[in-house]
Design a protein around this motif. Structure first.
Motif, PDB file in Angstrom:
ATOM      1  N   ASP A 154       0.857  -1.184   0.000  1.00 58.86           N
ATOM      2  CA  ASP A 154       0.000   0.000   0.000  1.00 58.86           C
ATOM      3  C   ASP A 154       0.893   1.234   0.000  1.00 58.86           C
ATOM      4  OD1 ASP A 154      -1.895   1.945   0.239  1.00 58.86           O
ATOM      5  OD2 ASP A 154      -2.518   1.423   2.279  1.00 58.86           O
ATOM      6  N   ARG A 155       0.931   1.924  -1.132  1.00 54.69           N
ATOM      7  CA  ARG A 155       1.820   3.071  -1.280  1.00 54.69           C
ATOM      8  C   ARG A 155       1.302   4.326  -0.586  1.00 54.69           C
ATOM      9  NH1 ARG A 155       2.370   2.308  -7.675  1.00 54.69           N
ATOM     10  NH2 ARG A 155       0.214   1.677  -7.295  1.00 54.69           N
ATOM     11  N   ASP A 156       0.092   4.263  -0.025  1.00 52.89           N
ATOM     12  CA  ASP A 156      -0.419   5.380   0.767  1.00 52.89           C
ATOM     13  C   ASP A 156       0.149   5.379   2.185  1.00 52.89           C
ATOM     14  OD1 ASP A 156      -1.910   6.670  -1.116  1.00 52.89           O
ATOM     15  OD2 ASP A 156      -3.834   5.796  -0.524  1.00 52.89           O
ATOM     16  N   GLN A 157       0.594   4.215   2.648  1.00 49.28           N
ATOM     17  CA  GLN A 157       1.081   4.086   4.027  1.00 49.28           C
ATOM     18  C   GLN A 157       2.608   4.166   4.039  1.00 49.28           C
ATOM     19  OE1 GLN A 157      -0.911   1.222   6.641  1.00 49.28           O
ATOM     20  NE2 GLN A 157      -2.237   0.641   4.929  1.00 49.28           N
ATOM     21  N   ARG A 158       3.106   5.391   4.112  1.00 51.45           N
ATOM     22  CA  ARG A 158       4.549   5.608   4.058  1.00 51.45           C
ATOM     23  C   ARG A 158       5.119   6.201   5.339  1.00 51.45           C
ATOM     24  NH1 ARG A 158       5.014   8.703  -1.608  1.00 51.45           N
ATOM     25  NH2 ARG A 158       3.092   9.621  -0.809  1.00 51.45           N
ATOM     26  N   ASP A 159       4.254   6.432   6.318  1.00 52.47           N
ATOM     27  CA  ASP A 159       4.725   6.901   7.621  1.00 52.47           C
ATOM     28  C   ASP A 159       4.953   5.670   8.492  1.00 52.47           C
ATOM     29  OD1 ASP A 159       5.421   8.500   9.735  1.00 52.47           O
ATOM     30  OD2 ASP A 159       3.351   8.895  10.357  1.00 52.47           O
ATOM     31  N   PRO A 160       6.206   5.325   8.794  1.00 49.21           N
ATOM     32  CA  PRO A 160       6.494   4.035   9.433  1.00 49.21           C
ATOM     33  C   PRO A 160       5.921   3.889  10.837  1.00 49.21           C
ATOM     34  CG  PRO A 160       8.453   5.417   9.382  1.00 49.21           C
ATOM     35  CD  PRO A 160       7.428   6.110   8.551  1.00 49.21           C
ATOM     36  N   SER A 161       5.341   2.720  11.099  1.00 49.66           N
ATOM     37  CA  SER A 161       4.852   2.354  12.426  1.00 49.66           C
ATOM     38  C   SER A 161       5.678   1.186  12.939  1.00 49.66           C
ATOM     39  CB  SER A 161       3.373   1.941  12.366  1.00 49.66           C
ATOM     40  OG  SER A 161       2.560   3.012  11.924  1.00 49.66           O
ATOM     41  N   ASP A 162       5.946   1.175  14.234  1.00 50.90           N
ATOM     42  CA  ASP A 162       6.779   0.130  14.825  1.00 50.90           C
ATOM     43  C   ASP A 162       6.225  -1.264  14.550  1.00 50.90           C
ATOM     44  OD1 ASP A 162       8.618   1.847  15.814  1.00 50.90           O
ATOM     45  OD2 ASP A 162       7.969   1.759  17.898  1.00 50.90           O
ATOM     46  N   GLY A 163       7.118  -2.151  14.132  1.00 54.47           N
ATOM     47  CA  GLY A 163       6.769  -3.551  13.969  1.00 54.47           C
ATOM     48  C   GLY A 163       6.136  -3.912  12.649  1.00 54.47           C
ATOM     49  N   ARG A 164       5.732  -2.930  11.870  1.00 51.28           N
ATOM     50  CA  ARG A 164       5.122  -3.209  10.576  1.00 51.28           C
ATOM     51  C   ARG A 164       6.201  -3.510   9.535  1.00 51.28           C
ATOM     52  NH1 ARG A 164      -0.418  -4.020  11.107  1.00 51.28           N
ATOM     53  NH2 ARG A 164      -1.371  -2.370  12.362  1.00 51.28           N
ATOM     54  N   VAL A 165       5.775  -4.137   8.441  1.00 48.14           N
ATOM     55  CA  VAL A 165       6.708  -4.472   7.364  1.00 48.14           C
ATOM     56  C   VAL A 165       6.516  -3.484   6.218  1.00 48.14           C
ATOM     57  CG1 VAL A 165       7.443  -6.238   5.717  1.00 48.14           C
ATOM     58  CG2 VAL A 165       6.705  -6.904   8.017  1.00 48.14           C
ATOM     59  N   TYR A 166       7.625  -2.926   5.753  1.00 51.93           N
ATOM     60  CA  TYR A 166       7.579  -1.916   4.698  1.00 51.93           C
ATOM     61  C   TYR A 166       8.556  -2.268   3.576  1.00 51.93           C
ATOM     62  CZ  TYR A 166       5.036   1.129   7.933  1.00 51.93           C
ATOM     63  OH  TYR A 166       4.096   1.648   8.789  1.00 51.93           O
ATOM     64  N   VAL A 167       8.277  -1.701   2.415  1.00 56.00           N
ATOM     65  CA  VAL A 167       9.235  -1.731   1.310  1.00 56.00           C
ATOM     66  C   VAL A 167       9.950  -0.387   1.318  1.00 56.00           C
ATOM     67  CG1 VAL A 167       9.535  -1.848  -1.190  1.00 56.00           C
ATOM     68  CG2 VAL A 167       7.881  -3.345  -0.051  1.00 56.00           C
ATOM     69  N   VAL A 168      11.277  -0.443   1.364  1.00 58.76           N
ATOM     70  CA  VAL A 168      12.095   0.764   1.495  1.00 58.76           C
ATOM     71  C   VAL A 168      13.114   0.803   0.364  1.00 58.76           C
ATOM     72  CG1 VAL A 168      13.643   2.071   3.001  1.00 58.76           C
ATOM     73  CG2 VAL A 168      11.838   0.646   4.005  1.00 58.76           C
ATOM     74  N   ARG A 169      13.201   1.945  -0.282  1.00 54.88           N
ATOM     75  CA  ARG A 169      14.209   2.142  -1.324  1.00 54.88           C
ATOM     76  C   ARG A 169      15.394   2.902  -0.723  1.00 54.88           C
ATOM     77  NH1 ARG A 169      13.357   2.468  -6.920  1.00 54.88           N
ATOM     78  NH2 ARG A 169      11.144   2.870  -6.581  1.00 54.88           N
ATOM     79  N   ILE A 170      16.586   2.328  -0.873  1.00 54.72           N
ATOM     80  CA  ILE A 170      17.815   2.989  -0.426  1.00 54.72           C
ATOM     81  C   ILE A 170      18.750   3.052  -1.627  1.00 54.72           C
ATOM     82  CG2 ILE A 170      19.740   2.969   1.198  1.00 54.72           C
ATOM     83  CD1 ILE A 170      18.058   1.268   3.063  1.00 54.72           C
TER      84      ILE A 170
END
Length: 219
Positions: free
Chosen positions: A150-166
């Protein structure tokens, strides 16, 4: 049979060609030809045209699931609201040391229940499906699993799994906040160490793409 094959089959089953099919559903012939050639992914608008104009099942168009046509007691509105097509892209998110990001071309679609999407408070246009590579998120996510982001959810929350571009890497990791603008990228597999990211200092090279809201295995 692919989606383009099913569009051809639909035209043949109704004794017409692609141009005739386009005219019957109110679409431009060139647009339908692009769908048939696989040069363009079918969208929700054209799917609605097919179900309304041809009485075909949205599930059949997207997945091949029988029956091909709607029951007489069904309406096209119900059929198109039952499933939502979500795009799958060639890009992979690494559950390992980091994957180089290729061109993000759309390569297909998957049908998701619109009720499920609505219940989760998601927006179809903000969702994307990509592939996981590597073993750093095992056993939660395995190599070649598909993830719904879900590209709307970009504010990180503890413990959640995200896709991150570095930079040129795309990672899928748990996020743990350790400061106002500092996060740790954490793997499920304990052999991989956490990676600390200062979002303020590395804002030019780090981007949170979105939160992983579902995963699935493709056999």
């Amino acid at each position: 049979m692919s989606i383009p094959d099913r569009i051809r089959a639909l035209a043949a089953d109704n004794n017409t060609d692609i141009k005739g099919l386009a005219l019957r559903v109110g679409a431009k012939p060139r647009t339908v030809q692009n769908y048939v050639l696989g040069e363009r992914a079918i969208g929700a608008e054209f799917l609605s045209m097919l179900t309304s104009g041809m009485g075909v099942s949205a599930s059949w168009v997207l997945t091949g699931m029988e029956p091909m046509y709607l029951n007489r007691t069904q309406s096209s509105v119900v059929a198109t609201s039952d499933y939502v097509p979500i795009a799958k892209f060639t890009v992979s998110a690494s559950a390992g040391g980091g994957a180089i990001v290729p061109n993000e071309d759309q390569v297909g679609q998957y049908a998701f229940s619109s009720r499920w999407i609505k219940r989760r408070g998601l927006k179809p246009d903000s969702l994307a499906i990509i592939t996981v590579t590597g073993d750093s998120m095992e056993p939660k996510l395995r190599d070649n699993d598909l993830i719904l982001v879900d590209r709307d959810q970009r504010d990180p929350s503890d413990g959640r799994v995200y896709v991150v571009r570095i930079g040129d890497e795309l990672l899928v990791k748990h996020i743990q906040r350790t400061g106002a603008r500092v996060i740790d990228l954490i793997s499920t597999n304990p052999i991989y160490p956490a990676r600390t990211i200062d979002l303020a200092a590395e804002s030019d090279s780090v981007q949170i793409i979105g939160r992983v809201v579902a995963s699935m295995q493709e056999w």
